[in-house]
Design a protein around this motif. Sequence first.
Motif, PDB file in Angstrom:
ATOM      1  N   ARG A 123       0.811  -1.214   0.000  1.00 49.80           N
ATOM      2  CA  ARG A 123       0.000   0.000   0.000  1.00 49.80           C
ATOM      3  C   ARG A 123       0.844   1.265   0.000  1.00 49.80           C
ATOM      4  NH1 ARG A 123      -3.204  -3.776   2.383  1.00 49.80           N
ATOM      5  NH2 ARG A 123      -5.416  -3.727   1.794  1.00 49.80           N
ATOM      6  N   ASP A 124       2.119   1.139   0.369  1.00 53.31           N
ATOM      7  CA  ASP A 124       3.010   2.290   0.414  1.00 53.31           C
ATOM      8  C   ASP A 124       3.608   2.614  -0.949  1.00 53.31           C
ATOM      9  OD1 ASP A 124       4.418  -0.171   0.493  1.00 53.31           O
ATOM     10  OD2 ASP A 124       6.210   0.844   1.258  1.00 53.31           O
ATOM     11  N   ASP A 125       3.426   1.733  -1.933  1.00 53.98           N
ATOM     12  CA  ASP A 125       3.988   1.976  -3.257  1.00 53.98           C
ATOM     13  C   ASP A 125       3.082   2.922  -4.039  1.00 53.98           C
ATOM     14  OD1 ASP A 125       4.377   1.284  -6.313  1.00 53.98           O
ATOM     15  OD2 ASP A 125       6.158   0.564  -5.269  1.00 53.98           O
ATOM     16  N   PRO A 126       3.639   3.914  -4.746  1.00 52.34           N
ATOM     17  CA  PRO A 126       2.810   4.868  -5.485  1.00 52.34           C
ATOM     18  C   PRO A 126       1.870   4.224  -6.499  1.00 52.34           C
ATOM     19  CG  PRO A 126       5.046   5.696  -5.305  1.00 52.34           C
ATOM     20  CD  PRO A 126       5.073   4.299  -4.777  1.00 52.34           C
ATOM     21  N   GLN A 129      -1.172   3.197  -4.417  1.00 55.10           N
ATOM     22  CA  GLN A 129      -1.670   4.189  -3.460  1.00 55.10           C
ATOM     23  C   GLN A 129      -3.187   4.354  -3.551  1.00 55.10           C
ATOM     24  OE1 GLN A 129       0.146   8.027  -3.889  1.00 55.10           O
ATOM     25  NE2 GLN A 129      -0.615   8.785  -1.934  1.00 55.10           N
ATOM     26  N   GLY A 130      -3.843   4.259  -2.404  1.00 55.70           N
ATOM     27  CA  GLY A 130      -5.286   4.459  -2.339  1.00 55.70           C
ATOM     28  C   GLY A 130      -6.120   3.274  -2.783  1.00 55.70           C
ATOM     29  N   ARG A 206      -0.696   3.503 -13.882  1.00 66.89           N
ATOM     30  CA  ARG A 206       0.419   3.935 -13.031  1.00 66.89           C
ATOM     31  C   ARG A 206       1.675   3.087 -13.273  1.00 66.89           C
ATOM     32  NH1 ARG A 206      -2.685   4.374  -7.192  1.00 66.89           N
ATOM     33  NH2 ARG A 206      -3.860   6.309  -7.567  1.00 66.89           N
TER      34      ARG A 206
END
Length: 213
Positions: A123-126, A129-130, A206
């Motif tokens: 979840r911390d990877d761009p 994200q979200g 992304r």
Amino acid sequence: MRNALIVWGGWEGHEPEAGARAVKAMLEEEGFAVQVENTTAIFADPAIAELSLIVPIYTMSKLTKAEEANLTKAVENGVGLGGYHGGMGDAFRESPEYQFMCGGQWVAHPGNIIDYRVNVARRDDPIMQGIEDFPYRSEQYYMHVDPSNEVLATTTFSGSHASWIDGVVMPVVWKRRHGKGRVFYSSLGHVASEFQVPQMRTILRRGLAWAAR
């Protein structure tokens, strides 16, 4: 401006032309100049070494030795590679150097089109994200994967269609390096209508942008 090449073809069941249109629109929204080809011959062109990104959408086909060598060299020298489902992860079964670059190869989808769940691992990877864990209906890909992949999302097999894989946790989305090149892969996207799933589309968009030089 970053330049991307989409190469589509191979097995029609994955709707490669429609997928290429969807990816082209996505990349253009990201500001890429996009070239679209429908033959693998372009992979032998030395000019691909100047690209920012290559997106193969070419299930179950073959590369010539010259195409394989030039493509893998381009990525090793810094061109990004990104793709989805069988268009990248089951593209060239007879090309181990291509599979080494991708970080995985499809081997099965027990039950064919089924309901399963995608679990976000980073979840911390761009790229993720979200995005929370989400239900998905498609082929649940069982793959041979490279342990050096940076896994961003996984799925767990229930064993309903192959009892011996009950509980197996399988990567769904990953990124990696191949030499100087960035490589991104998502196993989601059996048919073009899956681009309408917000999570699938966002992850792929992304991921391709991340992979591009």
